[in-house]
Design a protein around this motif. Structure first.
Motif, PDB file in Angstrom:
ATOM      1  N   ALA A  73       0.792  -0.955  -0.239  1.00 13.76           N
ATOM      2  CA  ALA A  73       0.397  -0.002   0.173  1.00 13.76           C
ATOM      3  C   ALA A  73       0.539   1.070  -0.170  1.00 13.76           C
ATOM      4  CB  ALA A  73      -1.114  -0.143   0.916  1.00 13.76           C
ATOM      5  N   ARG A 106      -8.027  -0.852  -6.991  1.00 14.32           N
ATOM      6  CA  ARG A 106      -7.586  -0.853  -5.998  1.00 14.32           C
ATOM      7  C   ARG A 106      -7.746   0.266  -5.546  1.00 14.32           C
ATOM      8  NH1 ARG A 106      -3.295  -3.364  -3.453  1.00 14.32           N
ATOM      9  NH2 ARG A 106      -2.337  -1.878  -1.083  1.00 14.32           N
ATOM     10  N   GLN A 108      -6.684   3.784  -2.648  1.00 16.08           N
ATOM     11  CA  GLN A 108      -6.397   3.381  -1.815  1.00 16.08           C
ATOM     12  C   GLN A 108      -7.079   4.616  -1.025  1.00 16.08           C
ATOM     13  OE1 GLN A 108      -3.640   2.202  -1.388  1.00 16.08           O
ATOM     14  NE2 GLN A 108      -2.180   2.919   0.344  1.00 16.08           N
ATOM     15  N   GLN A 119      -2.968   1.615   7.063  1.00 20.19           N
ATOM     16  CA  GLN A 119      -3.501   1.922   5.836  1.00 20.19           C
ATOM     17  C   GLN A 119      -4.839   1.473   5.908  1.00 20.19           C
ATOM     18  OE1 GLN A 119       0.216   1.347   3.469  1.00 20.19           O
ATOM     19  NE2 GLN A 119       0.413   3.397   3.355  1.00 20.19           N
ATOM     20  N   VAL A 121      -7.552  -0.040   2.406  1.00 16.78           N
ATOM     21  CA  VAL A 121      -7.707   0.123   1.400  1.00 16.78           C
ATOM     22  C   VAL A 121      -9.146  -0.708   0.475  1.00 16.78           C
ATOM     23  CG1 VAL A 121      -6.719  -1.143  -1.086  1.00 16.78           C
ATOM     24  CG2 VAL A 121      -5.127  -0.361   0.165  1.00 16.78           C
TER      25      VAL A 121
END
Length: 205
Positions: A73, A106, A108, A119, A121
């Motif tokens: 990530a 994907r 973020q 993090q 996702v």
């Protein structure tokens, strides 16, 4: 596609990945040859990625992240000189990237403040798609939880296969090869929480 990299028209996320890989490599003082040796990605492939003239697959990015000692990530973070201030990541500012091999999308989610070890996702996984990450020896102790929001996915961690349906959440440590597969005929959507902790420093005997 050669060495897990396909040539595409340059876009914002490709440029972001390119700048971030360059930044992390410079911080660690790695030459292209050194990063190639650490990651198992060829020097020429790394060079095209850093010039933003090619889009790497998720598998190649995972190898680069392992070679750089960061979670996957982290390669989607904005470089330090482009990071906006503040603890909020607005929807319009959350970068999206599609893996050219599996087709998964994907996003973020996390704010750009990298002082947090966590993090977030979000992934949209096409029906029948699969991706396998070979990397398992990492400098950081990376923990991950996968929460299925829609559909179903199979997650293989080492020799263990976990069949997950909507609402299921799997906790795992990224210390073994890991694979994701959507066995259904409809897209799946899941959230990933990643926490990276530095490995304890070993004392010399």
């Amino acid at each position: 596609m050669m060495d897990g990299v396909s040539t595409i028209i340059e876009d914002d996320v490709t440029r972001r990945i390119a700048a971030r890989v360059r930044e992390l490599r410079a911080e660690r003082g790695y030459s292209l040859d050194a990063l190639a040796a650490r990651s198992g990605v060829s020097r020429s492939a790394i060079s095209t990625i850093e010039r933003a003239t090619a889009s790497p697959t998720a598998v190649v990015l995972d190898k680069l992240a392992t070679g750089l000692g960061v979670p996957l990530a982290s390669l989607f973070d904005a470089p330090a000189d482009r990071r906006p201030p503040g603890p909020i990541a607005r929807r319009a500012d959350q970068p999206e990237w599609r893996d050219p091999a599996s087709g998964y999308l994907r996003r973020q989610l996390s704010p750009p403040d990298r002082s947090s070890p966590i993090q977030l996702v979000e992934v949209e996984f096409p029906p029948g798609a699969a991706v396998a990450y070979e990397s398992h020896q990492r400098e950081a102790d990376v923990h991950q939880q996968v929460w299925v929001l829609e559909g179903r996915i199979d997650v293989t961690v080492g020799d263990d296969v976990h069949e997950l349906a909507t609402g299921d959440c799997l906790a795992m440590r990224l210390d073994r090869p890991t694979a994701f597969r959507n066995p259904g005929d409809a897209p799946a959507r899941y959230a990933v929480v990643v926490a990276a902790l530095p490995q304890p420093t070993r004392r010399a005997s």
